[in-house]
Design an enzyme around this catalytic site. Structure first.
Site, PDB file in Angstrom:
ATOM      1  N   TYR A 196       0.660  -1.118  -0.016  1.00  0.00           N
ATOM      2  CA  TYR A 196      -0.018  -0.109  -0.022  1.00  0.00           C
ATOM      3  C   TYR A 196       0.806   1.190   0.004  1.00  0.00           C
ATOM      4  CZ  TYR A 196      -4.450  -2.123   0.980  1.00  0.00           C
ATOM      5  OH  TYR A 196      -5.700  -2.986   0.848  1.00  0.00           O
ATOM      6  N   LYS A 255       4.694 -15.066   1.885  1.00  0.00           N
ATOM      7  CA  LYS A 255       4.324 -15.750   0.082  1.00  0.00           C
ATOM      8  C   LYS A 255       5.734 -15.591  -0.314  1.00  0.00           C
ATOM      9  CE  LYS A 255       2.087 -17.434  -3.050  1.00  0.00           C
ATOM     10  NZ  LYS A 255       1.687 -18.739  -2.791  1.00  0.00           N
ATOM     11  N   ASP A 277      -1.861 -18.171   1.230  1.00  0.00           N
ATOM     12  CA  ASP A 277      -2.883 -18.939   0.458  1.00  0.00           C
ATOM     13  C   ASP A 277      -3.409 -19.976   1.470  1.00  0.00           C
ATOM     14  OD1 ASP A 277      -0.349 -19.887  -0.097  1.00  0.00           O
ATOM     15  OD2 ASP A 277      -0.837 -20.532  -2.016  1.00  0.00           O
ATOM     16  N   ASP A 337      -5.377  -7.137   4.848  1.00  0.00           N
ATOM     17  CA  ASP A 337      -6.303  -6.626   4.259  1.00  0.00           C
ATOM     18  C   ASP A 337      -7.352  -7.983   3.944  1.00  0.00           C
ATOM     19  OD1 ASP A 337      -8.443  -4.763   3.468  1.00  0.00           O
ATOM     20  OD2 ASP A 337      -7.879  -5.330   1.351  1.00  0.00           O
ATOM     21  N   ASP A 348     -10.863  -9.890   5.988  1.00  0.00           N
ATOM     22  CA  ASP A 348     -12.221  -9.883   5.547  1.00  0.00           C
ATOM     23  C   ASP A 348     -12.743 -11.178   5.480  1.00  0.00           C
ATOM     24  OD1 ASP A 348     -12.711  -7.172   4.978  1.00  0.00           O
ATOM     25  OD2 ASP A 348     -13.569  -7.646   2.749  1.00  0.00           O
TER      26      ASP A 348
HETATM   27  C1  IPM Z   1     -10.167  -1.779   4.971  1.00  0.00           C
HETATM   28  C2  IPM Z   1     -10.557  -1.402   3.772  1.00  0.00           C
HETATM   29  C3  IPM Z   1      -9.133  -0.354   3.099  1.00  0.00           C
HETATM   30  C4  IPM Z   1      -7.992  -1.087   2.901  1.00  0.00           C
HETATM   31  C5  IPM Z   1      -9.626   0.174   1.879  1.00  0.00           C
HETATM   32  C6  IPM Z   1     -10.922   1.185   1.983  1.00  0.00           C
HETATM   33  C7  IPM Z   1      -8.600   1.078   1.194  1.00  0.00           C
HETATM   34  O1  IPM Z   1     -10.753  -2.310   2.946  1.00  0.00           O
HETATM   35  O2  IPM Z   1      -9.629  -1.077   6.011  1.00  0.00           O
HETATM   36  O3  IPM Z   1      -9.671  -2.868   5.118  1.00  0.00           O
HETATM   37  O4  IPM Z   1      -7.804  -1.814   1.910  1.00  0.00           O
HETATM   38  O5  IPM Z   1      -7.177  -1.088   3.799  1.00  0.00           O
HETATM   39 MG    MG Z   2     -10.410  -4.350   4.026  1.00  0.00          MG
END
Ligand code: IPM
Ligand code: MG
Length: 354
Positions: free
Chosen positions: A137, A188, A221, A245, A249
């Site tokens: 990032y 990785k 992975d 990230d 999720d």
């Molecule tokens: C998160 C979000 C952000 C990220 C986006 C909105 C840039 O997905 O906070 O996880 O990827 O960090």
């Molecule tokens: Mg995110």
């Protein structure tokens, strides 16, 4: 009495609904504890962008330096390209305020059904320590010959020994404080043989300082699969910015609802304010309906109090969230119920004040 100055950026969509809910809870927590919270609202976000052409005031970073913490809702609006809203607000805050830790608990709360069959709260209790300031990032790169057949895009990942070392040390320290004392590092290095080999080397060096923590590295992975197949074997996970990230999720999804998971963007050196936000986004599909789940924002508020030194207020909010969720009577639609944001918030403030 100690009073904390909190900069509030409710932001877009349901951020405008869940942050006021979180503030109500923080006010009750403050009145129970011996501290105060002084909230200052900033209207930055996509509406601000549509009016001014910028996501933030030019001197936004100086403005927030006067605060003890930042409480952020969500950023994202269908009328504004995502790369603008994120790249000009959330990511610069994380980088410029040196919030190099993104701390993300991923827990299945008692009473919530996981999409993973047969899993209970005892099986899913992890926390991700995501590198939040560099890596994939970092923002370096560019595009050339735009719109032509020769078009090129380059997106560089930057990994520094210092950056890896400090995130690893934070993660090991956290793992040491938890009952199971396990740390999984996401790598990785089989394919990314520069950056991720450095990552592995530095994490292994730091591991030497923590002989009491059981450490293992996994290719990302395989780790993603393990979160689904054997979540009970995972405790603390340390990961680069992009890997963290994605893994978080997955972690929120297996915890039953995106409406529950909180996150802290933490500057452990305290040279600038840290920023606390729900993991979920602005959810334009349900925005304005008053049915967003406020729990992630309330939990993020509790993490903020913990960071500010109010551990017992944090614990009291967490216990209250667990009771409200466990009781199953007051639930927003994402958890299969019919309660509104206001009703769920009232359930929390009522119990917390009692
Ligand atoms: C998160 C979000 C952000 C990220 C986006 C909105 C840039 O997905 O906070 O996880 O990827 O960090
Ligand atoms: Mg995110």
């Amino acid at each position: 009495m100690k009073t904390y100055r909190i900069a509030v950026i409710a932001g877009d969509g349901i951020g405008q609904e869940v942050i006021p809910a979180g503030i109500e809870v923080l006010k009750v927590a403050a009145s129970r504890g011996a501290f105060g919270c002084d909230f200052t609202e900033f209207s930055w976000g996509s509406e601000f962008y549509l009016r001014t052409g910028r996501m933030l005031d030019d001197d936004a970073f100086q403005q927030v330096m006067a605060f003890d913490a930042i409480y952020l809702g969500a950023i994202g609006d269908p009328r504004v390209p995502d790369h603008i809203s994120a790249r000009e607000l959330i990511l610069p805050f994380r980088q410029r305020l040196r919030q190099y830790v993104n701390l993300r608990p991923m827990r299945l709360l008692p009473g919530i059904a996981s999409p993973l069959a047969g899993r209970t709260a005892a099986d899913i209790d992890m926390v991700c320590v995501r590198e939040n300031s560099e890596g994939e990032y970092c923002g370096m790169g560019g595009r050339l010959h735009v719109g032509t057949p020769d078009e090129i895009a380059e997106q560089t990942g930057v990994f520094t020994r210092r950056g890896i070392e400090r995130i690893a040390r934070y993660a090991f320290t956290l793992a040491r404080s938890r009952p199971r004392k396990l740390l999984a590092s996401a790598t990785k290095s089989n394919a990314l043989h520069h950056a991720m080999v450095l990552w592995d080397e530095v994490v292994a060096e730091v591991a030497g300082e923590f002989p009491d923590v059981t450490f293992r590295k996994y290719h990302v992975d395989a780790l993603a699969a393990r979160m689904i197949t054997h979540p009970q074997t995972l405790d603390v996970i340390v990961a680069s910015n992009l890997f963290g990230d994605i893994l978080t999720d997955i972690g929120s999804a297996i915890s039953g609802s995106l409406g529950v998971g909180p996150s802290g963007n933490i500057n452990p050196d305290r040279t600038a304010p840290s920023m606390f936000e729900p993991i979920h986004g602005s959810a334009p599909d349900i925005a304005g309906k008053g049915i967003a789940n406020p729990i992630a924002a309330i939990w993020a508020g509790a993490m903020m109090l913990d960071h500010l030194g109010e551990r017992s207020a944090h614990d009291a909010i967490l216990r209250t969230i667990e009771r409200v969720i466990g009781d199953e009577r007051v639930r927003t639609p994402d958890l299969g119920g019919r309660a509104t944001t206001a009703e769920m918030t009232k359930a929390v403030t009522g119990l917390l004040a009692a």
